[in-house]
Design a protein around this motif. Structure first.
Motif, PDB file in Angstrom:
ATOM      1  N   ALA A 636       1.116  -1.576   0.164  1.00 33.87           N
ATOM      2  CA  ALA A 636       0.218   0.282   0.425  1.00 33.87           C
ATOM      3  C   ALA A 636       0.375   1.495  -0.258  1.00 33.87           C
ATOM      4  O   ALA A 636       2.135   1.571   0.843  1.00 33.87           O
ATOM      5  CB  ALA A 636      -1.255   0.159   1.565  1.00 33.87           C
ATOM      6  N   CYS A 637       0.443   2.626  -0.639  1.00 33.82           N
ATOM      7  CA  CYS A 637       1.205   3.266  -0.323  1.00 33.82           C
ATOM      8  C   CYS A 637       0.814   4.486   0.595  1.00 33.82           C
ATOM      9  O   CYS A 637      -0.435   3.987   0.901  1.00 33.82           O
ATOM     10  CB  CYS A 637       0.843   4.159  -1.787  1.00 33.82           C
ATOM     11  N   SER A 638       1.729   4.857   0.901  1.00 31.80           N
ATOM     12  CA  SER A 638       1.325   6.057   2.278  1.00 31.80           C
ATOM     13  C   SER A 638       2.267   7.002   2.613  1.00 31.80           C
ATOM     14  O   SER A 638       4.004   6.409   2.784  1.00 31.80           O
ATOM     15  CB  SER A 638       2.118   4.983   3.346  1.00 31.80           C
ATOM     16  N   PRO A 639       2.289   8.371   1.989  1.00 30.67           N
ATOM     17  CA  PRO A 639       0.484   8.030   2.689  1.00 30.67           C
ATOM     18  C   PRO A 639       0.429   8.415   0.715  1.00 30.67           C
ATOM     19  O   PRO A 639       0.772   8.140  -0.330  1.00 30.67           O
ATOM     20  CB  PRO A 639       1.325  10.068   2.457  1.00 30.67           C
ATOM     21  N   GLN A 640      -0.954   8.350   0.998  1.00 31.85           N
ATOM     22  CA  GLN A 640      -1.717   8.390  -0.343  1.00 31.85           C
ATOM     23  C   GLN A 640      -3.125   9.745  -0.201  1.00 31.85           C
ATOM     24  O   GLN A 640      -3.687   9.622   0.292  1.00 31.85           O
ATOM     25  CB  GLN A 640      -2.430   7.145  -1.214  1.00 31.85           C
ATOM     26  N   ALA A 641      -3.275  10.723  -1.291  1.00 28.48           N
ATOM     27  CA  ALA A 641      -3.539  11.735  -1.618  1.00 28.48           C
ATOM     28  C   ALA A 641      -5.358  11.412  -0.816  1.00 28.48           C
ATOM     29  O   ALA A 641      -5.382  11.422   0.210  1.00 28.48           O
ATOM     30  CB  ALA A 641      -3.625  12.237  -2.563  1.00 28.48           C
ATOM     31  N   TRP A 642      -5.703  10.318  -1.411  1.00 26.63           N
ATOM     32  CA  TRP A 642      -6.880  10.085  -1.282  1.00 26.63           C
ATOM     33  C   TRP A 642      -7.467   9.330   0.008  1.00 26.63           C
ATOM     34  O   TRP A 642      -8.493   9.353   0.856  1.00 26.63           O
ATOM     35  CB  TRP A 642      -8.318   9.805  -2.309  1.00 26.63           C
ATOM     36  N   ALA A 643      -6.655   8.983   0.485  1.00 30.73           N
ATOM     37  CA  ALA A 643      -6.720   8.031   1.798  1.00 30.73           C
ATOM     38  C   ALA A 643      -6.731   8.993   2.995  1.00 30.73           C
ATOM     39  O   ALA A 643      -7.163   9.519   4.094  1.00 30.73           O
ATOM     40  CB  ALA A 643      -6.223   7.005   2.227  1.00 30.73           C
ATOM     41  N   VAL A 644      -5.457  10.461   3.138  1.00 28.59           N
ATOM     42  CA  VAL A 644      -5.346  11.367   3.193  1.00 28.59           C
ATOM     43  C   VAL A 644      -6.333  12.406   4.089  1.00 28.59           C
ATOM     44  O   VAL A 644      -7.115  12.683   4.859  1.00 28.59           O
ATOM     45  CB  VAL A 644      -3.809  12.375   2.914  1.00 28.59           C
ATOM     46  N   GLY A 645      -7.262  13.145   2.654  1.00 26.36           N
ATOM     47  CA  GLY A 645      -8.930  13.194   2.374  1.00 26.36           C
ATOM     48  C   GLY A 645     -10.315  12.697   2.771  1.00 26.36           C
ATOM     49  O   GLY A 645     -10.500  13.737   3.109  1.00 26.36           O
ATOM     50  N   SER A 646      -9.765  11.157   3.640  1.00 31.13           N
ATOM     51  CA  SER A 646     -11.437  11.158   3.650  1.00 31.13           C
ATOM     52  C   SER A 646     -11.695  11.816   5.027  1.00 31.13           C
ATOM     53  O   SER A 646     -12.549  11.534   4.987  1.00 31.13           O
ATOM     54  CB  SER A 646     -10.822   9.235   3.668  1.00 31.13           C
ATOM     55  N   VAL A 647     -10.669  11.569   6.006  1.00 33.39           N
ATOM     56  CA  VAL A 647     -10.905  12.457   7.242  1.00 33.39           C
ATOM     57  C   VAL A 647     -11.557  13.283   6.099  1.00 33.39           C
ATOM     58  O   VAL A 647     -12.868  14.022   7.768  1.00 33.39           O
ATOM     59  CB  VAL A 647     -10.027  12.963   7.599  1.00 33.39           C
ATOM     60  N   TYR A 648     -11.553  14.616   5.738  1.00 30.32           N
ATOM     61  CA  TYR A 648     -12.620  15.356   5.632  1.00 30.32           C
ATOM     62  C   TYR A 648     -14.064  14.717   5.603  1.00 30.32           C
ATOM     63  O   TYR A 648     -15.210  16.268   5.645  1.00 30.32           O
ATOM     64  CB  TYR A 648     -12.120  16.533   4.387  1.00 30.32           C
ATOM     65  N   LEU A 649     -13.934  14.548   3.882  1.00 29.95           N
ATOM     66  CA  LEU A 649     -15.164  13.731   3.844  1.00 29.95           C
ATOM     67  C   LEU A 649     -15.727  13.160   4.569  1.00 29.95           C
ATOM     68  O   LEU A 649     -17.202  13.076   4.803  1.00 29.95           O
ATOM     69  CB  LEU A 649     -14.798  13.201   3.159  1.00 29.95           C
ATOM     70  N   LEU A 650     -15.374  12.369   5.555  1.00 34.39           N
ATOM     71  CA  LEU A 650     -16.243  11.529   6.333  1.00 34.39           C
ATOM     72  C   LEU A 650     -17.112  12.712   8.003  1.00 34.39           C
ATOM     73  O   LEU A 650     -18.108  12.345   7.652  1.00 34.39           O
ATOM     74  CB  LEU A 650     -14.981  10.349   7.456  1.00 34.39           C
ATOM     75  N   LEU A 651     -15.773  13.782   8.227  1.00 40.35           N
ATOM     76  CA  LEU A 651     -16.255  14.259   8.665  1.00 40.35           C
ATOM     77  C   LEU A 651     -17.497  15.576   8.491  1.00 40.35           C
ATOM     78  O   LEU A 651     -18.742  16.039   9.286  1.00 40.35           O
ATOM     79  CB  LEU A 651     -15.328  15.716   9.231  1.00 40.35           C
ATOM     80  N   GLN A 652     -17.513  16.226   7.028  1.00 43.56           N
ATOM     81  CA  GLN A 652     -18.371  15.989   6.699  1.00 43.56           C
ATOM     82  C   GLN A 652     -19.478  16.315   6.303  1.00 43.56           C
ATOM     83  O   GLN A 652     -21.018  16.270   6.020  1.00 43.56           O
ATOM     84  CB  GLN A 652     -17.838  16.970   4.489  1.00 43.56           C
ATOM     85  N   ALA A 653     -19.913  14.457   6.155  1.00 45.22           N
ATOM     86  CA  ALA A 653     -21.033  13.430   5.805  1.00 45.22           C
ATOM     87  C   ALA A 653     -21.697  14.351   7.624  1.00 45.22           C
ATOM     88  O   ALA A 653     -22.651  13.196   7.474  1.00 45.22           O
ATOM     89  CB  ALA A 653     -20.417  12.373   5.617  1.00 45.22           C
ATOM     90  N   ALA A 654     -20.883  13.485   8.846  1.00 44.72           N
ATOM     91  CA  ALA A 654     -21.113  13.120   9.803  1.00 44.72           C
ATOM     92  C   ALA A 654     -22.179  15.007   9.500  1.00 44.72           C
ATOM     93  O   ALA A 654     -23.587  14.515  10.637  1.00 44.72           O
ATOM     94  CB  ALA A 654     -20.104  13.100  10.985  1.00 44.72           C
ATOM     95  N   LEU A 655     -21.552  15.985   9.269  1.00 48.51           N
ATOM     96  CA  LEU A 655     -22.285  17.039   9.711  1.00 48.51           C
ATOM     97  C   LEU A 655     -23.302  17.667   8.661  1.00 48.51           C
ATOM     98  O   LEU A 655     -23.648  18.378   8.960  1.00 48.51           O
ATOM     99  CB  LEU A 655     -20.887  17.898   9.821  1.00 48.51           C
TER     100      LEU A 655
END
Length: 739
Positions: A636-655
């Motif tokens: 697995a690549c690490s870091p990988q951009a769309w894995a890095v960005g997932s926290v923002y979309l997850l938080l946006q979804a919750a809110l």
């Protein structure tokens, strides 16, 4: 590790994992480095260590020894902002020149290294803690193989260019290579102070230290292409420039603070990694996909990363849109799978791409990047109100829609399919592009052209978004046409792609229009786009969080009962953070916030078990075991951009968060916070060109309250707890409030 072609799939054969190598990663611009924990470069395990620039490895060995022995590792850490990698070492036991025994632990060695554009900088400091003077030798050995990144991945080449013999002088070593592409590549290594001895590719320093005395050795490694010499700064000046760069990138993005310190650490790591992955191109900021294999522009990855981070940092989306517009295909080219209006899959540097040994110099073998480009443009326009940028790329948006209609629907059945034309291109061209990712219920591989369920969903959203923008610009005929086509597609899709036996959307239709009737995470992307009906969305949500799909850590790419399920596979049972984030966002659009919280919690728990709380590209889909963390995927690549960005979309979804710049409005639709989050404060949140706010969301007596902590009278904040009832409301308006 070797690479083979299964069909046309460039598949990495792994003989060991990154976890075995215990590597550290640095990146800046077009350069990145992979080092072992001592700060050296050795070809062990995956053999991926090295210093790379524009798709080529410019340094394949860096070996540091003290009295012909490797020093002892104390600690190895990359700074929180990813700028600097620091390695604390101490001496092994040895006898110095006088015969005095120097026991381990008497000399502290600190290696600090970082990248700035085309140069790697290192400072090696020696401090004598013995109570007597020391006299010892240190040595640095360098090698450069100039392997193309695809060679490092395992591709075999019949012929290569020619490496030149290392040249050295008092404070410099030159190593070079002239490729079959006639491009010269040079590694220029300089030292301050000059070493006592330079022997080809080896330098030797004799160091004499009084008690408590320090000696500093500075090393710079510059990457030159066709004799173009980059500017090499002093170490202190380079550190300042690197710090200034990070500060300038940070200033435009929102800062998120929560009541949970571990969640804050996850966000902080993600922000630092996002800054690392973003490269400044001539068209603006672009998040390169992943290190080490994908440190280059990828269309799909860049779009999804930009979408994930859109609410906190819209400038990334602007850079992605302008870059992809500039590289949009204008003609047919079978070798690169290019067609007029199609959006880029990936763009590579390096000798193999330059020679056409691989088609990836500028490759278009992706079925989803083109509709996703239009989806991102619409989302960016709503988020920012940046009419100038959208008008600038409007011809590209229209060309993308034209590609969907003219080239995307290969057989004229109303759905968009893919079939590679390139002799060396990718067989599967959705985000699950491994050779075995699309198959039937009995496990038999599907034959194309392939119509993926999520691609139809992206096309639907693309036409809705294009219609919204067209209506804003006064193109009412086009707006009506695209809206009508989107609604027709939605009706036909829900009739054709729904599986009554599986209670979810089928993965795909094959070339004979036979359904690939398997349960996959792809169905969740149909919620992301809004093509699913409300009733079907609830059934998909039930499938997504079932035991066969949700491992306890995250949603698997494939259900456990399916014939091709393998939790250790790349796409058939593994777990991808970006996939989970997109599904969570889709769930939030239908008000399914309980399921959103489950996915957010799974990814948060995963982050706690990962090194530096960095979510990898993917991990294995084994069932969660009490007292154990998730199982790593070997390459697995690490870091990988769309894995890095997932926290923002997850938080946006919750809110249920949506920001509309043109209305100067922040909307929270059915917001929820899981038990471990009681409060979130978002600072430096830009609503429109004139308004930057501090938004606080907190629990009060079991309810969520949203408050602006700074004076912004023009900004409206709304909390909506119900879906709109008006059946005449157009689909894009539902999207605006995540219904």
């Amino acid at each position: 590790m070797n690479i083979i072609e299964i069909g046309n799939q460039h598949y990495i054969l792994a003989t060991s994992s990154f976890a075995d190598d215990r590597t550290a990663v640095l990146k800046h611009g077009e350069s990145f480095g992979v080092f072992d924990q001592l700060g050296d470069i050795h070809q062990i395990g995956q053999k991926s260590q090295g210093l790379y620039h524009e798709g080529t490895r410019f340094l394949s060995k860096l070996a540091f020894t003290m009295e012909n022995k490797r020093p002892l590792l104390l600690s190895s850490n990359t700074s929180e902002n990813n700028e600097m990698h620091a390695v604390d070492l101490t001496n092994p036991d040895f006898s110095d020149k006088s015969g005095e025994m120097v026991l381990r632990g008497m000399i502290h060695v600190l290696r600090n290294k970082f990248l700035l554009e085309e140069v790697a900088y290192e400072k090696i400091s020696f401090l004598n803690f013995a109570n007597f003077s020391l006299d010892f030798n240190v040595e640095l050995q360098f090698e450069a193989d100039y392997d193309d990144i695809f060679e490092v991945r395992g591709s075999y080449r019949d012929k290569k260019g020619e490496c030149t013999k290392p040249k050295s002088k008092a404070n410099e070593i030159l190593m070079g290579y002239t490729g079959l592409d006639k491009i010269s590549r040079t590694t220029r290594i300089t030292f301050d102070p000059p070493p006592q001895h330079v022997l080809g590719n080896i330098i030797q320093h004799n160091i004499k230290l009084a008690p408590k005395e320090t000696f500093d050795l500075y090393v710079s490694i510059a990457f030159e292409v066709n004799h173009k010499k980059p500017q090499v700064l002093s170490y202190k000046h380079a550190v300042k420039e690197r710090n200034n760069y990070n500060a300038s990138v940070k200033k435009d993005s929102a800062e998120i603070f929560t009541s949970n310190e571990q969640f804050n650490d996850w966000i902080s790591r993600s922000k630092a990694d996002m800054i690392t992955m973003v490269t400044q191109t001539e068209h603006g900021a672009y998040p390169y996909a992943g290190i080490p294999w994908y440190s280059t522009p990828f269309g799909r990855d860049g779009i999804i990363t930009a979408y994930e981070s859109l609410w906190v940092e819209p400038l990334i989306a602007k850079g992605v849109l302008k870059y992809l517009a500039a590289t949009q295909a204008t003609k047919n080219d079978d070798f690169t799978d290019a067609e007029p209006g199609k959006i880029l899959h990936e763009k590579r540097g390096g000798e193999m791409a330059e020679l056409g040994e691989i088609p990836f110099k500028q490759y278009y073998g992706t079925i989803d990047a083109t509709p996703l480009f239009v989806c991102l443009a619409g989302a960016y326009f709503e988020r920012t109100g940046d009419e100038e940028t959208i008008r600038e790329i409007w011809p590209n948006i229209e060309n993308a829609i034209s590609w969907i209609d003219k080239y995307g629907d290969i057989d004229g059945d109303g759905f968009v399919e893919y079939a590679t034309k390139s002799s060396k291109g990718l067989i599967n061209q959705g985000w699950k592009d491994s050779f075995d990712a699309v198959f039937h219920e009995n496990g038999k591989m599907a034959k194309g052209p392939i119509a993926l369920c999520e691609v139809q969903a992206y096309v639907y959203d693309a036409k809705i978004q294009a219609a919204t923008m067209a209506r804003e610009f006064g193109f009412s005929d086009k707006a009506s046409k695209w809206t009508r086509e989107a609604e027709e597609l939605k009706e036909k899709f829900n009739r054709t792609f729904w599986s009554e036996s599986k209670n979810t959307y089928v993965l795909a239709l094959d070339g004979k229009k036979k359904a690939c009737n398997v349960v996959t995470s792809n169905a969740g992307h149909c919620l992301f786009s809004g093509i699913a009906t409300k009733e079907k969305a609830k059934k998909v949500a039930k499938s997504i969080i079932s035991e066969s799909m949700f491992s306890g850590w995250g949603v698997r790419t494939l259900a456990t009962e399916e014939a091709c399920y393998n939790p250790m596979s790349y796409h058939n049972g593994s777990i991808w953070p970006h996939d989970n984030a997109m599904i969570a966002y889709g769930l939030s659009r239908y008000g399914l916030q309980r399921e959103v919280s489950i996915l957010l919690t799974g990814m948060f728990d995963t982050s706690i078990h990962e090194a530096d709380q960095r979510l990898p590209e993917l991990f294995c889909g084994f069932k969660r075991r009490k007292g154990h963390g998730p199982t790593a995927y070997p390459v697995a690549c690490s870091p990988q951009a769309w894995a890095v960005g997932s926290v923002y979309l997850l938080l946006q979804a919750a809110l249920g968060l949506n920001i509309d710049a043109r209305k100067c409005e922040i909307t929270l639709h059915k917001p929820v916070l899981p038990p471990y989050l009681n409060e979130i404060t978002i600072r430096n949140l830009r609503v429109d060109a004139d308004n930057i706010v501090v938004l606080q969301i907190r629990k009060v007596n079991g309810n969520l309250h949203a408050t602006l902590l700074n004076g912004a009278p023009k900004v409206k904040v709304k909390i909506l707890n119900e879906m709109p009832k008006d059946k005449n409301v157009e689909p894009h308006q539902f999207i605006n409030i995540h219904s």
